[in-house]
Design a protein around this motif. Sequence first.
Motif, PDB file in Angstrom:
ATOM      1  N   ARG A 113       0.779  -1.269  -0.008  1.00 13.15           N
ATOM      2  CA  ARG A 113      -0.057   0.225  -0.025  1.00 13.15           C
ATOM      3  C   ARG A 113       0.828   1.418   0.015  1.00 13.15           C
ATOM      4  NH1 ARG A 113      -1.667  -0.545   6.442  1.00 13.15           N
ATOM      5  NH2 ARG A 113       0.389  -0.554   7.104  1.00 13.15           N
ATOM      6  N   GLY A 114       2.020   1.275   0.526  1.00 15.24           N
ATOM      7  CA  GLY A 114       2.887   2.290   0.326  1.00 15.24           C
ATOM      8  C   GLY A 114       2.626   3.636   1.193  1.00 15.24           C
ATOM      9  N   SER A 115       2.320   3.196   2.644  1.00 14.79           N
ATOM     10  CA  SER A 115       1.947   4.529   3.358  1.00 14.79           C
ATOM     11  C   SER A 115       3.167   4.996   4.050  1.00 14.79           C
ATOM     12  CB  SER A 115       1.128   4.059   4.624  1.00 14.79           C
ATOM     13  OG  SER A 115       1.634   3.038   5.443  1.00 14.79           O
ATOM     14  N   ASN A 116       4.270   4.301   4.082  1.00 13.33           N
ATOM     15  CA  ASN A 116       5.676   4.599   4.411  1.00 13.33           C
ATOM     16  C   ASN A 116       6.294   5.319   3.427  1.00 13.33           C
ATOM     17  OD1 ASN A 116       6.326   3.982   7.464  1.00 13.33           O
ATOM     18  ND2 ASN A 116       5.422   2.233   6.718  1.00 13.33           N
ATOM     19  N   LEU A 117       6.141   5.001   2.116  1.00 10.02           N
ATOM     20  CA  LEU A 117       6.608   5.677   0.933  1.00 10.02           C
ATOM     21  C   LEU A 117       6.051   7.175   1.063  1.00 10.02           C
ATOM     22  CD1 LEU A 117       7.749   6.008  -1.964  1.00 10.02           C
ATOM     23  CD2 LEU A 117       5.550   5.347  -2.829  1.00 10.02           C
ATOM     24  N   GLN A 118       4.728   7.106   1.478  1.00 12.35           N
ATOM     25  CA  GLN A 118       3.767   8.553   1.260  1.00 12.35           C
ATOM     26  C   GLN A 118       4.474   9.573   2.284  1.00 12.35           C
ATOM     27  OE1 GLN A 118       1.165   9.015  -0.693  1.00 12.35           O
ATOM     28  NE2 GLN A 118       1.865  10.954  -0.370  1.00 12.35           N
ATOM     29  N   SER A 119       4.981   8.875   3.278  1.00 11.82           N
ATOM     30  CA  SER A 119       5.411   9.658   4.631  1.00 11.82           C
ATOM     31  C   SER A 119       6.617  10.253   4.233  1.00 11.82           C
ATOM     32  CB  SER A 119       5.610   8.929   5.758  1.00 11.82           C
ATOM     33  OG  SER A 119       6.598   7.988   5.850  1.00 11.82           O
ATOM     34  N   VAL A 120       7.248   9.383   3.378  1.00 10.40           N
ATOM     35  CA  VAL A 120       8.722  10.264   2.904  1.00 10.40           C
ATOM     36  C   VAL A 120       8.502  11.323   1.919  1.00 10.40           C
ATOM     37  CG1 VAL A 120      10.939   9.596   1.882  1.00 10.40           C
ATOM     38  CG2 VAL A 120      10.074   8.027   3.406  1.00 10.40           C
ATOM     39  N   ILE A 121       7.763  10.991   0.990  1.00  6.39           N
ATOM     40  CA  ILE A 121       7.071  11.872  -0.206  1.00  6.39           C
ATOM     41  C   ILE A 121       6.779  13.185   0.469  1.00  6.39           C
ATOM     42  CG2 ILE A 121       5.559  12.239  -2.000  1.00  6.39           C
ATOM     43  CD1 ILE A 121       5.438   9.362  -2.613  1.00  6.39           C
ATOM     44  N   ASP A 122       5.972  12.958   1.477  1.00  9.61           N
ATOM     45  CA  ASP A 122       5.224  14.085   2.127  1.00  9.61           C
ATOM     46  C   ASP A 122       6.423  15.184   2.850  1.00  9.61           C
ATOM     47  OD1 ASP A 122       3.014  13.149   1.295  1.00  9.61           O
ATOM     48  OD2 ASP A 122       2.122  12.483   3.057  1.00  9.61           O
ATOM     49  N   ASN A 123       7.436  14.347   3.389  1.00 14.27           N
ATOM     50  CA  ASN A 123       8.438  15.092   4.313  1.00 14.27           C
ATOM     51  C   ASN A 123       9.346  15.556   3.310  1.00 14.27           C
ATOM     52  OD1 ASN A 123       7.859  15.053   7.311  1.00 14.27           O
ATOM     53  ND2 ASN A 123       7.173  12.913   6.663  1.00 14.27           N
ATOM     54  N   ILE A 124       9.579  15.052   2.115  1.00 18.80           N
ATOM     55  CA  ILE A 124      10.453  15.900   1.292  1.00 18.80           C
ATOM     56  C   ILE A 124       9.849  17.135   0.660  1.00 18.80           C
ATOM     57  CG2 ILE A 124      11.492  15.635  -1.072  1.00 18.80           C
ATOM     58  CD1 ILE A 124      12.120  12.787  -0.544  1.00 18.80           C
ATOM     59  N   GLU A 125       8.351  16.709   0.232  1.00 19.49           N
ATOM     60  CA  GLU A 125       7.634  17.950  -0.430  1.00 19.49           C
ATOM     61  C   GLU A 125       7.359  19.138   0.827  1.00 19.49           C
ATOM     62  OE1 GLU A 125       3.920  16.479  -2.042  1.00 19.49           O
ATOM     63  OE2 GLU A 125       5.086  15.689  -3.671  1.00 19.49           O
ATOM     64  N   SER A 126       7.558  18.661   2.108  1.00 21.18           N
ATOM     65  CA  SER A 126       7.136  19.720   2.990  1.00 21.18           C
ATOM     66  C   SER A 126       8.436  20.419   3.256  1.00 21.18           C
ATOM     67  CB  SER A 126       6.605  19.327   4.222  1.00 21.18           C
ATOM     68  OG  SER A 126       7.627  18.699   4.911  1.00 21.18           O
ATOM     69  N   GLY A 127       9.719  19.977   2.997  1.00 23.55           N
ATOM     70  CA  GLY A 127      10.871  20.604   3.252  1.00 23.55           C
ATOM     71  C   GLY A 127      11.431  20.160   4.439  1.00 23.55           C
ATOM     72  N   TYR A 128      10.933  19.106   5.269  1.00 21.35           N
ATOM     73  CA  TYR A 128      11.461  18.576   6.396  1.00 21.35           C
ATOM     74  C   TYR A 128      12.843  17.955   6.035  1.00 21.35           C
ATOM     75  CZ  TYR A 128      12.199  15.374  10.369  1.00 21.35           C
ATOM     76  OH  TYR A 128      12.751  14.671  11.390  1.00 21.35           O
ATOM     77  N   ILE A 129      12.760  17.152   4.860  1.00 20.16           N
ATOM     78  CA  ILE A 129      13.776  16.512   4.540  1.00 20.16           C
ATOM     79  C   ILE A 129      14.351  17.180   3.350  1.00 20.16           C
ATOM     80  CG2 ILE A 129      14.756  14.515   3.402  1.00 20.16           C
ATOM     81  CD1 ILE A 129      12.605  12.697   4.618  1.00 20.16           C
ATOM     82  N   ARG A 130      15.535  18.047   3.318  1.00 15.62           N
ATOM     83  CA  ARG A 130      16.017  18.903   2.333  1.00 15.62           C
ATOM     84  C   ARG A 130      17.213  17.850   1.489  1.00 15.62           C
ATOM     85  NH1 ARG A 130      14.609  24.270   3.226  1.00 15.62           N
ATOM     86  NH2 ARG A 130      13.639  24.519   4.916  1.00 15.62           N
ATOM     87  N   ASP A 131      17.470  18.583   0.305  1.00 11.52           N
ATOM     88  CA  ASP A 131      18.289  18.219  -0.659  1.00 11.52           C
ATOM     89  C   ASP A 131      18.242  16.620  -0.770  1.00 11.52           C
ATOM     90  OD1 ASP A 131      19.640  20.791  -0.563  1.00 11.52           O
ATOM     91  OD2 ASP A 131      20.661  20.316   1.525  1.00 11.52           O
ATOM     92  N   ARG A 156       6.446   8.625  11.349  1.00 13.17           N
ATOM     93  CA  ARG A 156       7.406   9.869  12.011  1.00 13.17           C
ATOM     94  C   ARG A 156       8.963   9.416  12.132  1.00 13.17           C
ATOM     95  NH1 ARG A 156       3.286  10.593  16.900  1.00 13.17           N
ATOM     96  NH2 ARG A 156       1.852  12.172  15.892  1.00 13.17           N
ATOM     97  N   ILE A 157       9.310   7.911  12.457  1.00 13.93           N
ATOM     98  CA  ILE A 157      10.698   7.631  12.352  1.00 13.93           C
ATOM     99  C   ILE A 157      11.357   7.570  11.074  1.00 13.93           C
ATOM    100  CG2 ILE A 157      10.478   7.080  14.867  1.00 13.93           C
ATOM    101  CD1 ILE A 157      10.991   4.257  13.893  1.00 13.93           C
ATOM    102  N   LEU A 158      10.521   7.184  10.075  1.00 16.40           N
ATOM    103  CA  LEU A 158      11.229   6.640   8.725  1.00 16.40           C
ATOM    104  C   LEU A 158      11.778   7.844   8.052  1.00 16.40           C
ATOM    105  CD1 LEU A 158      12.104   4.754   6.664  1.00 16.40           C
ATOM    106  CD2 LEU A 158       9.845   4.797   5.519  1.00 16.40           C
ATOM    107  N   PRO A 159      10.902   9.153   7.822  1.00 18.95           N
ATOM    108  CA  PRO A 159      11.152  10.274   7.564  1.00 18.95           C
ATOM    109  C   PRO A 159      12.644  10.843   8.613  1.00 18.95           C
ATOM    110  CG  PRO A 159       8.760  10.507   7.717  1.00 18.95           C
ATOM    111  CD  PRO A 159       9.322   9.208   8.254  1.00 18.95           C
ATOM    112  N   GLU A 160      12.345  10.663   9.875  1.00 19.42           N
ATOM    113  CA  GLU A 160      13.660  11.234  10.716  1.00 19.42           C
ATOM    114  C   GLU A 160      14.822  10.622  10.367  1.00 19.42           C
ATOM    115  OE1 GLU A 160      12.916  11.067  14.879  1.00 19.42           O
ATOM    116  OE2 GLU A 160      10.709  11.675  14.925  1.00 19.42           O
ATOM    117  N   ALA A 161      14.965   9.263  10.081  1.00 21.19           N
ATOM    118  CA  ALA A 161      15.949   8.523   9.732  1.00 21.19           C
ATOM    119  C   ALA A 161      16.460   8.863   8.427  1.00 21.19           C
ATOM    120  CB  ALA A 161      15.624   6.849   9.713  1.00 21.19           C
ATOM    121  N   VAL A 162      15.813   9.198   7.647  1.00 13.84           N
ATOM    122  CA  VAL A 162      15.953   9.828   6.326  1.00 13.84           C
ATOM    123  C   VAL A 162      16.632  10.971   6.218  1.00 13.84           C
ATOM    124  CG1 VAL A 162      15.168  10.137   3.731  1.00 13.84           C
ATOM    125  CG2 VAL A 162      14.296   8.135   4.895  1.00 13.84           C
ATOM    126  N   LYS A 163      16.191  11.751   7.240  1.00 13.49           N
ATOM    127  CA  LYS A 163      16.545  13.011   7.162  1.00 13.49           C
ATOM    128  C   LYS A 163      18.128  13.010   7.928  1.00 13.49           C
ATOM    129  CE  LYS A 163      15.930  17.285   9.803  1.00 13.49           C
ATOM    130  NZ  LYS A 163      15.529  18.445   8.888  1.00 13.49           N
TER     131      LYS A 163
END
Length: 203
Positions: free
Chosen positions: A12-30, A178-185
């Motif tokens: 279903r990709g809800s974790n994928l979505q969390s990374v997409i959203d956090n890149i689009e919001s600017g939380y994860i940069r570059d 929450r923690i997947l985008p944090e780890a990616v960042k």
Amino acid sequence: MTTNIAVLVSGRGSNLQSVIDNIESGYIRDARIAVVISDVGDAYALERARKHGITDVYIDPSDYASKQEYEKEMMEVLKDNDTDLIILAGYMRLIGKELIVTYSNRIINIHPALLPSFKGLHAQQQAFDYGVKVSGCTVHFVDEGMDTGPIILQRCVPVLDTDTTDDLAARILIEEHRILPEAVKLFVEGKLKVEGRIVVHIN
Ligand code: GRF
């Protein structure tokens, strides 16, 4: 420099979505998701990728004589997309040795339990059936074992007396997102150093 991310999915990709959203919001940069690769043709995750203009690739494992051949094809796609980081986000296969060696300490996985407890499939159900009073989720680097690699982040949730397995899974999923985008960042910012099986967070 931009970090090119490849996300491997099966569902279903809800974790994928969390990374997409956090890149689009600017939380994860570059960083950008360069490609989403699925081993399941009708995975909803592929649809999510398309909705955000991200390249989606379906590789059917049954088209290949062996797992090695299948992953060889996957490595081509990863190379073509200049992949710096691979995220396993609900990807339901074990990664082979060659891929792990090639992307050593550059593959991360999200697991819905507090490792090293409850490895493998249906982790939330395993925890629920065991009767634990807290559970949670783990983001870790991927090594050759199943859910055994160095731990980057973990988050706890309570298990309530009134819970069903689905209640518990839903509570864990909120923390996964929450923690997947944090780890990616942290990865993208170069703040993770792996020393043996210990991941040190650099300030
Ligand atoms: C998540 O619970 C993840 O922890 C596990 O598989 C599930 C995938 O969910 N590895 P989704 O596809 O990200 O919604």
